[in-house]
Motif scaffolding. Structure first.
Motif, PDB file in Angstrom:
ATOM      1  N   CYS A   1       0.809  -1.221   0.000  1.00  0.00           N
ATOM      2  CA  CYS A   1       0.000   0.000   0.000  1.00  0.00           C
ATOM      3  C   CYS A   1       0.842   1.270   0.000  1.00  0.00           C
ATOM      4  O   CYS A   1       0.314   2.374  -0.166  1.00  0.00           O
ATOM      5  CB  CYS A   1      -0.944   0.005   1.200  1.00  0.00           C
ATOM      6  SG  CYS A   1      -0.109  -0.178   2.797  1.00  0.00           S
TER       7      CYS A   1
ATOM      8  N   PRO B   1       2.500   3.438   2.201  1.00  0.00           N
ATOM      9  CA  PRO B   1       1.991   4.609   2.935  1.00  0.00           C
ATOM     10  C   PRO B   1       2.879   5.837   2.751  1.00  0.00           C
ATOM     11  O   PRO B   1       4.109   5.728   2.688  1.00  0.00           O
ATOM     12  CB  PRO B   1       2.010   4.136   4.395  1.00  0.00           C
ATOM     13  CG  PRO B   1       2.985   3.014   4.439  1.00  0.00           C
ATOM     14  CD  PRO B   1       2.893   2.340   3.107  1.00  0.00           C
TER      15      PRO B   1
ATOM     16  N   ASP C   1      -1.012  10.001   5.266  1.00  0.00           N
ATOM     17  CA  ASP C   1      -1.880   8.825   5.345  1.00  0.00           C
ATOM     18  C   ASP C   1      -2.048   8.391   6.797  1.00  0.00           C
ATOM     19  O   ASP C   1      -1.116   8.517   7.595  1.00  0.00           O
ATOM     20  CB  ASP C   1      -1.272   7.650   4.558  1.00  0.00           C
ATOM     21  CG  ASP C   1      -1.380   7.843   3.057  1.00  0.00           C
ATOM     22  OD1 ASP C   1      -0.642   7.169   2.333  1.00  0.00           O
ATOM     23  OD2 ASP C   1      -2.218   8.666   2.639  1.00  0.00           O
TER      24      ASP C   1
ATOM     25  N   VAL D   1      -1.840   5.660   9.374  1.00  0.00           N
ATOM     26  CA  VAL D   1      -0.967   4.499   9.305  1.00  0.00           C
ATOM     27  C   VAL D   1      -1.045   3.680  10.596  1.00  0.00           C
ATOM     28  O   VAL D   1      -1.199   4.223  11.690  1.00  0.00           O
ATOM     29  CB  VAL D   1       0.495   4.938   9.069  1.00  0.00           C
ATOM     30  CG1 VAL D   1       1.415   3.732   8.924  1.00  0.00           C
ATOM     31  CG2 VAL D   1       0.593   5.810   7.829  1.00  0.00           C
TER      32      VAL D   1
ATOM     33  N   GLN E   1      -1.052   1.463   5.356  1.00  0.00           N
ATOM     34  CA  GLN E   1      -2.197   2.348   5.496  1.00  0.00           C
ATOM     35  C   GLN E   1      -3.237   1.613   6.342  1.00  0.00           C
ATOM     36  O   GLN E   1      -3.403   0.402   6.203  1.00  0.00           O
ATOM     37  CB  GLN E   1      -2.772   2.718   4.135  1.00  0.00           C
ATOM     38  CG  GLN E   1      -1.833   3.594   3.307  1.00  0.00           C
ATOM     39  CD  GLN E   1      -2.490   4.096   2.037  1.00  0.00           C
ATOM     40  OE1 GLN E   1      -3.679   4.393   2.032  1.00  0.00           O
ATOM     41  NE2 GLN E   1      -1.711   4.175   0.959  1.00  0.00           N
TER      42      GLN E   1
END
Length: 720
Positions: free
Chosen positions: A593, A595, A599, A601, A616
């Protein structure tokens, strides 16, 4: 021909003629006498005698002209051809309002049969109580007139039918006497109870009378002799006294006390059966007098009660001590000033919340002040010259800013305005609050966030086991007791979470340093580190780490100092290069993903000893991983990721416009996420704000609290 009872009233008023409008009171008497002309009481005496007796009691209270006049007129609209409108035209709105209030109270009726109260008519009892407290008590003088009216009715109760006697006596015992008690009117309460006792429980009354008659004649003589001895003791020690007299405990109060398990119906265990009251000029004389008496008569251990330092809830103040008297029998000594004695007898004067006010149509209303039930105030007698000034300028609203709710059994709970069933439940008991699942308000299912009204009957629905409060309940509470109980619940729950988080944080640091996990530490190592950080056990240590009170690296340094010595040697050998973040574990961004900054997290501890893998927070792989049960909250600090710990900071500061904005602006500048914010309390222009934040480490927490303290008007900022 002037009525003899009225002559008595006139003599009382004449002693304070400068405080009363005697012409107005005289007019009220003449109109009442004419209106009640020809009417007789059950005793055969003229009906007007009853209203005069009520007025005499009110005058003895120190009531004002309007109240005494209303006492004379209180039965006129109900029992004669003269209407309330005519009273208003003749005497004005104030007196008419008081008469109307008493008339409304007079319409409250108990069940015809006293025994019904214990069964099917309990709801009517509660309704009576509700009306008494709420519907007609917009001006406390209405209650005073009704108490004076009820006192004389009880004094002449023997002339009415037996069944009606029981109904009125029970109503007196269940409603009017408790009201007098709440107002601190000990004399009126005791007399009402003793008048009701032989009617409600004739057999018990007779038995108690027989018991007392066997001992009282002798004990009264002892009491008189003891009074003379105390007078000599005080005179010898030059301690002034205004009055010294004996008192015998009220019969109803004595009977209730005897029936408590600890007394076992044994009069010898009742140490306050007889008492000597000593009235002195000043507070200092109270303690001097008690000290002087104790030099001659030994006090019983644990039976010195200082109600000056800690007054009773209804404002009662006095110094009590039980001593062995001349005959080696216990006698209670009560010492108070003249003002305290009057307050104890007629109490309400010591428990008024007052403010200057206009005269509204429906009685006196106060300005915005918090009313605590029977709150004791400063010595109002120093500020108010007489009853006329008091009632004219300092009106009372008995329930200002308070509401009273009832349990299904009729118990009254005093709550602040705006309180909800949540407050109600926790006021009964914290355990009930924790088990609360719903509520019935006046027999209807209602939201637990409903704001309660005066007289609501509340039934709490509860589970057998405590499910615990919801996080947002705190936003729907007004009472400190409810907020404190909810806070304690979540603090206990939070402790478990912090323990888990702290253990994980410590394990991560140990993992990064290739050191053994806490589970493999020896008892000696555990004892060493717990002693260092003043923790009772390893679990308490985990909580400290989880709450960021203890830095996990400091724990490691305590047990494995050689690791840090090696780091220092490396730094000395290579002074040109210092790793950017030597205290961080490796946090790797997941490839699935990827991150990025901003974002949301989360991560987990990698089973392959690769530190933490960050995803994420909505990534499916995050949940699918076998280590998903160990998910950690992560947050960005610039381009770096850190483990985030939820921390609540308590901020205290001046309640000014923009304070909250200044705090939130600082947090935004420092890139700190606000998870929750709550203004806990505003009192005396001081605001207390609780803010839940996501904090990366102890250094960040310390830096942040330091910055907040620098905001203008902030007095303190610390972690809860």
């Amino acid at each position: 021909m002037i009525n003899n009872s009225y002559k008595t009233l006139a003599e009382i008023l004449e002693k304070n003629r400068e405080k009363y409008d005697l012409e107005l009171i005289g007019r009220a008497y003449k109109i009442a006498e004419a209106a009640h002309s020809g009417q007789k009481r059950h005793s055969g005496e003229p009906y007007i005698n009853h209203t005069i007796e009520a007025a005499i009691t009110l005058a003895e209270f120190g009531a004002d002209t309007a109240t005494v006049s209303a006492g004379l007129l209180h039965d006129v609209p109900e029992d004669t051809a003269i209407t309330l409108e005519q009273i208003e035209k003749e005497f004005g709105k104030e007196i008419a309002f008081l008469v109307e209030g008493v008339t409304k109270l007079g319409k409250i009726r108990y069940p015809k049969h006293a025994e019904e109260t214990a069964s099917g008519a309990q709801a009517l009892y509660i309704e009576n109580l509700r009306k008494m407290f709420f519907a007609t008590a917009k001006d406390i003088r209405v209650i005073l007139i009704k108490l004076a009216d009820r006192l004389h009715n009880m004094q002449t109760l023997q002339f009415i039918p037996k069944e009606k006697q029981k109904r009125i006596a029970l109503e007196t015992l269940e409603i009017y006497a408790p009201v007098a008690h709440r107002l601190g009117m000990g004399h009126i309460k005791g007399e009402l109870e003793d008048l009701a006792f032989p009617i409600i429980r004739p057999e018990e009354f007779t038995n108690l009378q027989k018991k007392l008659s066997a001992i009282l004649s002798e004990r009264k003589i002892e009491l008189k002799n003891f009074e003379k001895i105390i007078k000599k003791i005080l005179a010898h020690d030059h301690i002034p006294s205004i009055n010294i007299h004996g008192r015998i405990k009220h019969m109803w109060s004595l009977w209730k006390k005897l029936n408590k398990p600890e007394y076992g119906n044994d009069l010898n265990k009742i140490y306050d059966l007889l008492a000597i009251r000593i009235i002195v000029p000043k507070v200092g004389d109270i303690y001097a007098a008690m000290g002087s008496i104790h030099q001659h008569y030994r006090p019983l251990t644990g039976l010195v009660k200082d109600y000056l330092a800690t007054p009773k809830p209804n404002g009662y103040r006095s110094l009590h001590s039980t001593v062995f008297g001349p005959q080696k029998r216990p006698v209670e000594i009560q010492i108070r000033t003249e003002e305290m004695h009057r307050d104890a007898e007629f109490g309400i004067a010591a428990h008024w919340v007052y403010a200057e006010s206009d005269k509204p149509k429906e009685g006196a209303k106060l300005k915005s002040h918090h009313l605590l039930w029977l709150k004791q105030l400063e010595d109002w007698q120093k500020k108010i010259k007489g009853p006329e000034d008091f009632w004219e300028n300092l009106k009372i609203d008995f329930f200002q800013n308070r509401i009273f709710a009832l349990t299904p059994k009729g118990d009254v709970l005093d709550l602040p305005e705006g309180a909800t069933p949540i407050d109600f439940a926790y006021s009964v008991h914290s355990a009930l609050g924790h088990r609360m699942t719903g509520v019935l308000i006046n027999n209807k299912i209602s939201p637990i966030t409903t704001k309660l009204k005066n007289g609501d009957i509340i039934e709490i629905m509860a589970s057998k086991k405590p499910a615990g409060p919801k996080q947002d309940w705190i936003n729907f509470t007004k009472t400190t007791i409810a907020r404190h109980a909810i806070h304690q619940w979540f603090q206990a729950q939070s402790k478990d979470k912090h323990k888990i988080l702290g253990k994980k944080s410590l394990e991560l640091e140990l993992l990064g340093a290739k050191l053994p996990a806490p589970d493999s530490w020896t008892r000696t190592q555990i004892a060493k580190v717990c002693d260092k950080f003043h923790r009772k056990d390893i679990n308490d240590l985990y909580v400290g780490v989880g709450r960021a009170d203890i830095n996990p690296r400091t724990v490691i340094k305590t047990l494995f100092p050689e690791i840090f010595e090696e780091e220092v040697r490396k730094k000395k050998r290579t002074p040109a290069f210092i790793p950017k973040k030597t205290d961080e574990l490796l946090i790797t961004k997941a490839k699935c993903c990827k991150p990025r900054e901003s974002d949301n997290v989360a991560g987990y501890i990698s089973g392959a000893a690769r530190g933490i893998i960050a995803h994420q927070d909505h990534c499916k792989n995050l949940r699918r991983n076998k280590n998903a049960s160990q998910i950690l909250r992560l947050g960005w600090r610039g381009a770096d990721l850190k483990i985030i710990t939820p921390i609540t900071i308590s901020i205290c500061g001046k309640n000014r416009v923009g304070l909250l904005n200044d705090i939130t602006a600082l947090l935004a500048k420092e890139n700190i996420n606000i998870e929750d914010i709550n203004v806990v309390q505003i009192k005396d222009k001081i605001a207390k704000i609780a803010i839940s934040l996501g904090i990366a480490d102890l250094d960040e927490l310390q830096n942040l609290t330091s910055l907040i303290r620098q905001i203008p008007d902030v007095r303190d900022a610390k972690r809860e």
